[in-house]
Design a protein around this motif. Sequence first.
Motif, PDB file in Angstrom:
ATOM      1  N   GLN A   1       0.831  -1.208   0.000  1.00 37.30           N
ATOM      2  CA  GLN A   1       0.000   0.000   0.000  1.00 37.30           C
ATOM      3  C   GLN A   1       0.867   1.259   0.000  1.00 37.30           C
ATOM      4  O   GLN A   1       0.563   2.239  -0.699  1.00 37.30           O
ATOM      5  CB  GLN A   1      -0.933   0.000   1.213  1.00 37.30           C
ATOM      6  CG  GLN A   1      -1.917   1.155   1.244  1.00 37.30           C
ATOM      7  CD  GLN A   1      -2.814   1.200   0.012  1.00 37.30           C
ATOM      8  OE1 GLN A   1      -3.206   0.167  -0.519  1.00 37.30           O
ATOM      9  NE2 GLN A   1      -3.132   2.416  -0.441  1.00 37.30           N
TER      10      GLN A   1
ATOM     11  N   ILE B   1       2.158   1.730  -3.478  1.00 35.18           N
ATOM     12  CA  ILE B   1       1.080   2.190  -4.358  1.00 35.18           C
ATOM     13  C   ILE B   1       0.813   3.675  -4.135  1.00 35.18           C
ATOM     14  O   ILE B   1       0.661   4.446  -5.093  1.00 35.18           O
ATOM     15  CB  ILE B   1      -0.207   1.367  -4.115  1.00 35.18           C
ATOM     16  CG1 ILE B   1      -0.039  -0.070  -4.637  1.00 35.18           C
ATOM     17  CG2 ILE B   1      -1.415   2.053  -4.736  1.00 35.18           C
ATOM     18  CD1 ILE B   1      -0.021  -0.184  -6.142  1.00 35.18           C
ATOM     19  N   GLU B   2       0.771   4.092  -2.887  1.00 30.75           N
ATOM     20  CA  GLU B   2       0.505   5.500  -2.582  1.00 30.75           C
ATOM     21  C   GLU B   2       1.603   6.400  -3.140  1.00 30.75           C
ATOM     22  O   GLU B   2       1.327   7.536  -3.564  1.00 30.75           O
ATOM     23  CB  GLU B   2       0.381   5.688  -1.067  1.00 30.75           C
ATOM     24  CG  GLU B   2      -0.898   5.072  -0.496  1.00 30.75           C
ATOM     25  CD  GLU B   2      -0.952   5.136   1.013  1.00 30.75           C
ATOM     26  OE1 GLU B   2       0.040   5.611   1.618  1.00 30.75           O
ATOM     27  OE2 GLU B   2      -1.970   4.711   1.588  1.00 30.75           O
TER      28      GLU B   2
ATOM     29  N   THR C   1       0.558   6.278 -17.421  1.00 35.53           N
ATOM     30  CA  THR C   1      -0.712   6.062 -16.735  1.00 35.53           C
ATOM     31  C   THR C   1      -1.663   7.240 -16.962  1.00 35.53           C
ATOM     32  O   THR C   1      -1.237   8.330 -17.364  1.00 35.53           O
ATOM     33  CB  THR C   1      -0.499   5.872 -15.235  1.00 35.53           C
ATOM     34  OG1 THR C   1       0.134   7.042 -14.692  1.00 35.53           O
ATOM     35  CG2 THR C   1       0.382   4.673 -14.980  1.00 35.53           C
TER      36      THR C   1
ATOM     37  N   ARG D   1      -5.350  -0.492 -10.976  1.00 38.15           N
ATOM     38  CA  ARG D   1      -4.702   0.743 -11.395  1.00 38.15           C
ATOM     39  C   ARG D   1      -4.067   0.643 -12.778  1.00 38.15           C
ATOM     40  O   ARG D   1      -3.428   1.586 -13.229  1.00 38.15           O
ATOM     41  CB  ARG D   1      -3.630   1.123 -10.364  1.00 38.15           C
ATOM     42  CG  ARG D   1      -4.231   1.497  -9.008  1.00 38.15           C
ATOM     43  CD  ARG D   1      -3.203   1.503  -7.900  1.00 38.15           C
ATOM     44  NE  ARG D   1      -3.772   2.034  -6.672  1.00 38.15           N
ATOM     45  CZ  ARG D   1      -4.521   1.311  -5.827  1.00 38.15           C
ATOM     46  NH1 ARG D   1      -4.772   0.041  -6.085  1.00 38.15           N
ATOM     47  NH2 ARG D   1      -5.017   1.864  -4.733  1.00 38.15           N
TER      48      ARG D   1
ATOM     49  N   GLU E   1       0.888   7.512  -6.726  1.00 33.72           N
ATOM     50  CA  GLU E   1      -0.270   8.361  -7.010  1.00 33.72           C
ATOM     51  C   GLU E   1       0.156   9.693  -7.628  1.00 33.72           C
ATOM     52  O   GLU E   1       1.100  10.342  -7.173  1.00 33.72           O
ATOM     53  CB  GLU E   1      -1.068   8.620  -5.730  1.00 33.72           C
ATOM     54  CG  GLU E   1      -1.701   7.377  -5.109  1.00 33.72           C
ATOM     55  CD  GLU E   1      -2.762   6.738  -5.993  1.00 33.72           C
ATOM     56  OE1 GLU E   1      -3.312   7.443  -6.860  1.00 33.72           O
ATOM     57  OE2 GLU E   1      -3.033   5.537  -5.813  1.00 33.72           O
ATOM     58  N   GLY E   2      -0.548  10.069  -8.689  1.00 30.53           N
ATOM     59  CA  GLY E   2      -0.290  11.348  -9.330  1.00 30.53           C
ATOM     60  C   GLY E   2       0.808  11.332 -10.370  1.00 30.53           C
ATOM     61  O   GLY E   2       1.004  12.325 -11.082  1.00 30.53           O
ATOM     62  N   ARG E   3       1.518  10.208 -10.490  1.00 25.56           N
ATOM     63  CA  ARG E   3       2.591  10.131 -11.475  1.00 25.56           C
ATOM     64  C   ARG E   3       2.043   9.654 -12.812  1.00 25.56           C
ATOM     65  O   ARG E   3       1.183   8.769 -12.862  1.00 25.56           O
ATOM     66  CB  ARG E   3       3.696   9.198 -10.980  1.00 25.56           C
ATOM     67  CG  ARG E   3       4.431   9.737  -9.757  1.00 25.56           C
ATOM     68  CD  ARG E   3       5.458   8.773  -9.223  1.00 25.56           C
ATOM     69  NE  ARG E   3       6.393   8.338 -10.262  1.00 25.56           N
ATOM     70  CZ  ARG E   3       7.386   7.478 -10.035  1.00 25.56           C
ATOM     71  NH1 ARG E   3       7.546   6.969  -8.827  1.00 25.56           N
ATOM     72  NH2 ARG E   3       8.187   7.121 -11.014  1.00 25.56           N
ATOM     73  N   THR E   4       2.542  10.207 -13.880  1.00 24.06           N
ATOM     74  CA  THR E   4       2.072   9.826 -15.217  1.00 24.06           C
ATOM     75  C   THR E   4       2.976   8.802 -15.877  1.00 24.06           C
ATOM     76  O   THR E   4       2.586   8.187 -16.874  1.00 24.06           O
ATOM     77  CB  THR E   4       1.965  11.057 -16.128  1.00 24.06           C
ATOM     78  OG1 THR E   4       3.249  11.693 -16.215  1.00 24.06           O
ATOM     79  CG2 THR E   4       0.947  12.041 -15.572  1.00 24.06           C
TER      80      THR E   4
END
Length: 398
Positions: free
Chosen positions: A119, A122-123, A398, A369, A126-129
């Motif tokens: 987790q 994964i966090e 992503t 995701r 977040e927000g990365r392309t």
Amino acid sequence: MAVETLLERITDYANRPDPYPLYAELREVRVVRQTDGSYLVGAYHDIAALLHDPRISADPRNLAAPYRGLAPEEDQISFIRLDDPEHHRLRRLAMRPFGPPHSPGRVGAMRGQIAQITQELIEALEGRTRIDIVEDFAYPLPVTVICRLLGVPREDEPVFREWSATIIDFADIKPGEDPTERRQAGAQALAEMGRYLVDLAERYRGHPGDDMLSAFVNDPDSALTCEELAATAVLLLVAGHETTVNLISNGVLTLLRHPNEMDRLRREPDLLPTMVEELLRYEPPIQMRQRTPLANIDVAGTAIPKGAPLILVLASGNRDPKRFRDPERFDPARLDNQHLGFGSGIHLCYGAPLARIEAQTALDALIPRLGTATLVQDPPPYRRNAMLRGPRHLLLET
């Protein structure tokens, strides 16, 4: 092309993205002698029988004189490259703090930690392309897990990562190459990592924690010598993360190449355990193993002399149509799946239960995701190692 050059072609880096046509070529002849004197075996039932045959040795020191350059120089080799009774004695001692019967809850109790580490990773995404599944997720997860399990400080990871890479390169199969330089570098890395782990374990003597190094030096029934402790700890640290990195990254790559199956897994998450078994069959992290006959043997009508290098191509056996129905199809619901992804026989992978939990937890978190993710490069760049096959990087948008 001649089948006598199959091993050269399989280990050629140009074929790393897709060695499976070469494996199909091997299965047509089942067994073939190579120009370097080794014998390749590619059919499932032949491989399985040899893995259970007491005449087949895992110890490279049993190679015949012309092939002794392939044997390790280190003072003590790990139990995965030893035969019974020494293999059984050392494996039993290594299992005491890891699994049944002495520590039956060790791996299961780590599920919560593995989920927490997953987790956190994964966090961080977040927000990365753009992400690299290998560097950002598939590598740090099992490394963190094995460090906690053994009692190795996570901040020392850059040091043992370099050692591990050298050791893995040393273990690779590279026909036609002078192995002297790799042997020397591998022996040095093994010795340095072994000293590091023994010194760390000694710091825990008399001050045990809830880790395996502590158990090895504080359990009165764990009669490992200093050399045996070094070899066992190195094996657990290296094998405890290297193969799982490949399992997770190969898994993500396979799912992105099979979007219909990934959609099915989103709808049917209960298929995750069988999906991981299918990944172990379809894209196994370990492609082949080397063994040595202790006597003259016959395999599929081919006479193989005592002491000759015997290469069991596990990944070829895993796609044998004489054992698996429609073997080239990735089927997450496949039930009849006694694959060779973790080997078989007395050397069945020691850490398989932990690797399964890590892969299931990782892919369970990643699959939701990956819906909009696309591969930046397909095929991706692969690791150099032909035996331990997996992407070196797996870049996603992503």
